[in-house]
Design an enzyme around this catalytic site. Structure first.
Site, mmCIF file in Angstrom:
data_model
loop_
_atom_site.group_PDB
_atom_site.id
_atom_site.type_symbol
_atom_site.label_atom_id
_atom_site.label_comp_id
_atom_site.label_asym_id
_atom_site.label_seq_id
_atom_site.Cartn_x
_atom_site.Cartn_y
_atom_site.Cartn_z
ATOM 1 N N LYS A 188 -47.873 77.422 38.183
ATOM 2 C CA LYS A 188 -47.399 76.172 37.584
ATOM 3 C C LYS A 188 -45.913 76.368 37.187
ATOM 4 O O LYS A 188 -45.565 77.369 36.583
ATOM 5 C CB LYS A 188 -48.255 75.837 36.354
ATOM 6 N N ARG A 203 -64.020 57.999 27.977
ATOM 7 C CA ARG A 203 -64.918 58.739 28.871
ATOM 8 C C ARG A 203 -66.192 59.194 28.141
ATOM 9 O O ARG A 203 -67.169 59.578 28.763
ATOM 10 C CB ARG A 203 -64.164 59.936 29.451
ATOM 11 N N GLU A 250 -64.603 65.636 27.535
ATOM 12 C CA GLU A 250 -64.652 64.750 26.362
ATOM 13 C C GLU A 250 -66.091 64.443 25.966
ATOM 14 O O GLU A 250 -66.428 64.407 24.781
ATOM 15 C CB GLU A 250 -63.901 63.450 26.666
HETATM 16 C C1 LIG Z 1 -60.021 62.830 31.224
HETATM 17 C C2 LIG Z 1 -58.696 63.505 30.935
HETATM 18 N N1 LIG Z 1 -58.609 64.369 29.897
HETATM 19 C C3 LIG Z 1 -57.446 64.971 29.615
HETATM 20 C C4 LIG Z 1 -56.319 64.720 30.365
HETATM 21 C C5 LIG Z 1 -54.988 65.345 29.995
HETATM 22 N N2 LIG Z 1 -54.524 66.251 31.029
HETATM 23 C C6 LIG Z 1 -53.582 65.920 31.896
HETATM 24 S S1 LIG Z 1 -53.210 67.136 32.950
HETATM 25 C C7 LIG Z 1 -54.345 68.158 32.220
HETATM 26 C C8 LIG Z 1 -54.542 69.552 32.718
HETATM 27 C C9 LIG Z 1 -54.935 69.534 34.169
HETATM 28 O O1 LIG Z 1 -55.078 70.862 34.587
HETATM 29 P P1 LIG Z 1 -55.416 71.137 36.101
HETATM 30 O O2 LIG Z 1 -56.484 70.226 36.559
HETATM 31 O O3 LIG Z 1 -55.685 72.583 36.232
HETATM 32 O O4 LIG Z 1 -54.093 70.721 36.876
HETATM 33 P P2 LIG Z 1 -52.662 71.423 36.809
HETATM 34 O O5 LIG Z 1 -51.885 70.723 35.732
HETATM 35 O O6 LIG Z 1 -52.893 72.876 36.510
HETATM 36 O O7 LIG Z 1 -52.087 71.200 38.173
HETATM 37 C C10 LIG Z 1 -54.977 67.519 31.187
HETATM 38 C C11 LIG Z 1 -56.001 68.139 30.307
HETATM 39 C C12 LIG Z 1 -56.449 63.808 31.436
HETATM 40 N N3 LIG Z 1 -55.381 63.489 32.207
HETATM 41 N N4 LIG Z 1 -57.634 63.233 31.705
#
Ligand SMILES: Cc1ncc(C[n+]2csc(CCOP(=O)(O)OP(=O)(O)O)c2C)c(N)n1
Ligand SMILES: CC(=O)[C@@H](O)[C@H](O)COP(=O)(O)O
Ligand SMILES: [Mg+2]
Length: 588
Positions: free
Chosen positions: A246, A362, A334
């Site tokens: 990342k 959610r 969630e």
């Molecule tokens: C239902 C939901 N919960 C929380 C979030 C907040 N959120 C946005 S990106 C993220 C992390 C995502 O991690 P990953 O799937 O590993 O993708 P990366 O950023 O590492 O590419 C979170 C928790 C969201 N977008 N949707």
């Protein structure tokens, strides 16, 4: 090597490049993302991490005919730039500009709108099955999903179904060991073992009938292309496990992946963050929550904290640092967060369950079925309540008042400021006979000197903030500070009264009756949907006691409010200070 990106207006152009040109394109694309985001802000780390993957996917697959879905979609900046939006990418997340997330109406290349995590596999499967049902057996379907998002319940539901359909789908698991904060859970441990070659278990994805491939280096462009070409020819559900970094390509972003998830403005050469103002300014509401929770938890060992994958964003990190044995990051889960809180409350603990308003959507059934129905004293802290700004309609937390106030047993409140937030948190942890939801917005409050001693407050009570005799303005939440400001700006004499209603449920009916006795013209104001919101509650009460009053509701209308600066969006929604001021002045 001559410039290449400037000649790429669609993936068709990209598919004419040779391997050396593709590698150079990756360099240019990465720099382009850094340049724009350093000035215009946005999600940086995730997009930098998938530059090679983005190029490989559009090179190998015949997008937009082949469907490509980006889970969450915060990593889709390269996708947008390569699919015809390079020239307007500097409008990303700006008011009137392109969205920060894939959006079907924005481009034929955006196969499905995202923003909330873990939806991509279900949507992809839907399209794959639709293709077959419509006689299309050649179209390819690809979802890119991160290691944190694939651990969410909905993603498992998609995998579980896909595994018995023989649908032609490819799930690309982008594994960087990060959510916004480091990803968590047993699946994280399993994936780490797979990556280090120490996994002894059967492959979890193969057990679900996926053809598993990997792990492969997600920054090795030629390898990605050859692997994707190979997988194209394999029938049925497939999963390609790629390992990425990342923030790849910007040293500071690789070193501080949490901050550079969304770093704000920074120096595009050095990566140094723009210095924030050193003047004393009001705190972020999230920090008031986080620091107050630590204060309370140090004195009350029944308090536990829960966050679904937002330790930094919610500032639950303060309690996780101070009292790690009593604060949990449960991952992007969630529904699980709500019901684990219910279980803890059922056993005598005092759970503070912090969930962004939009993400609580959610877990709506869990709030009803597991918490409210059993009258369990869970303390929901809904951060990012109201219009959130540049994240736009997928993230605006504008429905919580409406979707919560209809649930029996559940109190719903929206403190005016940091002091009131702290006092309600303090009062709640003294012991409740049922659940409470405390909503507060993204960003800063209004009180620099906020760390005042906390005191018990009467839950459900409203207060008169200004006397008047002609019009009564009733506000709930920090938007009430705009009313205080506007009343100081206009010469209303003693004509306008202002009341703060921190509680939407229970409504302070005694105060309302008194207001109805003394005013025929009432205005309500909230940073939330007008339908079913605070104003609706006041109107319902007036009708129930057969009070015939003029009640003007200032709330978010029945439309999705776009992305942009919050002040701009307040205007767009008609809940800005000027709109209220103009309305009031016509009666003075
Ligand atoms: C239902 C939901 N919960 C929380 C979030 C907040 N959120 C946005 S990106 C993220 C992390 C995502 O991690 P990953 O799937 O590993 O993708 P990366 O950023 O590492 O590419 C979170 C928790 C969201 N977008 N949707
Ligand atoms: C992409 C995503 O869903 C999160 O990164 C979200 O944008 C965080 O919002 P805040 O910046 O308000 O914490
Ligand atoms: Mg990740």
């Amino acid at each position: 090597m001559k410039a290449i990106l400037e000649h790429i207006d669609s993936p068709k152009d990209l598919r004419t490049l040779n391997p050396e040109e593709l590698t150079h394109l990756a360099f240019e694309l990465r720099q382009f993302i850094i340049d724009i985001v350093s000035a215009k802000e946005g999600h940086l780390g995730a997009s930098l991490g998938v530059v090679e993957l983005t190029i490989a996917l559009h090179y190998t697959f015949n997008t937009p005919t082949d469907k490509l879905i980006w889970d969450v979609g915060h990593q889709a900046y390269g996708h947008k730039i390569l699919t015809g939006r390079k020239a307007i990418f500097d409008t990303n997340r700006q008011f009137g500009g392109i969205s920060g997330f894939p959006k079907m109406e924005e481009s034929e290349y955006d196969a499905f709108g995202t923003g909330h995590s873990s939806t991509s596999i279900s949507a992809l499967l839907g399209m794959a099955l639709a293709a077959r049902l419509q006689g299309n057996f050649t179209r390819q379907h690809i979802a890119v999903i991160g290691d944190a998002s694939i651990a969410s319940g909905m993603a498992f539901e998609g995998l579980n179904h896909a595994g018995v359909t023989n649908a032609n789908i490819l799930v690309v698991l982008n594994d960087n060991a990060m959510g916004i904060d480091p990803s968590v859970g047993a699946l994280k441990k399993y994936l780490t073992n797979v990556k280090t070659g120490t996994a002894k278990e059967e492959n979890i994805f193969e057990c679900l009938n996926f053809h598993y491939s990997g792990p492969v280096d997600g920054h090795n462009l030629p390898l990605l292309i050859s692997e994707l070409e190979r997988l194209k020819k394999i029938e049925g559900p497939k999963l390609l496990h790629v390992i990425t970094i990342k923030g790849k390509g910007l040293k500071k972003a690789e070193e501080n992946q949490v901050v550079y998830h969304a770093p704000g403005k920074f120096n595009k050469q050095t990566g140094e963050l723009e210095k924030s103002s050193t003047n004393a300014q009001p705190p972020k509401f999230q920090d008031v929550f986080g620091r107050t929770l630590v204060e309370l938890a140090l004195k009350n060992d029944k308090i536990v904290g829960l966050t679904p994958a937002m330790p930094t964003g919610s500032s639950m990190k303060f309690m996780m640092d101070a009292l790690p044995e009593r604060a949990y990051d449960v991952g992007i889960a969630e529904q699980h967060a709500v019901t684990i809180a219910a279980g803890m409350a059922a056993d005598g603990l005092i759970p503070f369950c912090n969930i962004y308003s939009t993400f609580l959507q959610r877990a709506y059934d869990q709030v009803i079925h597991d918490v409210a129905l059993q009258n369990l004293p869970v303390i929901f802290c809904l951060d990012r309540a109201g219009l959130v700004g540049e994240d736009g309609p997928t993230h605006h937390g504008v429905y919580d008042i409406a979707y919560l106030r209809c649930i029996p047993h559940l109190m719903v409140c929206s403190p005016l400021n940091e002091i009131e937030l702290r006092n309600i948190m303090y009062t709640a942890q003294l012991g409740l006979h049922g659940p409470i939801a405390i909503r507060y917005p993204r960003g800063r409050g209004s009180i620099v000197n906020w760390q005042q001693p906390m005191k018990k407050v009467a839950l459900g009570k409203g207060q008169q903030l200004r006397k008047g005799n002609h019009i009564a303005i009733l506000s709930t939440g920090p938007i009430g500070n705009n009313v205080i400001e506007l009343l100081n700006e206009i010469d209303s004499g003693s004509k306008i009264a202002h009341y703060n209603f921190p509680f939407i449920k229970p409504l302070d009916k005694e105060l309302l009756k008194d207001i109805f006795q003394n005013f025929d013209h009432i205005i309500t104001l909230e940073d939330g949907a007008a339908i079913g919101g605070f104003g609706s509650a006041v109107l319902d009460f007036a009708n129930n006691i057969e009070m015939n009053k003029i009640i003007k509701i200032f709330g978010i209308p029945d439309v999705f409010i776009p992305h942009g600066p919050t002040l701009e969006l307040y205007k767009e929604a008609g809940i800005d200070k000027m709109s209220v001021k103009k309305y009031v002045q016509q009666f003075l």
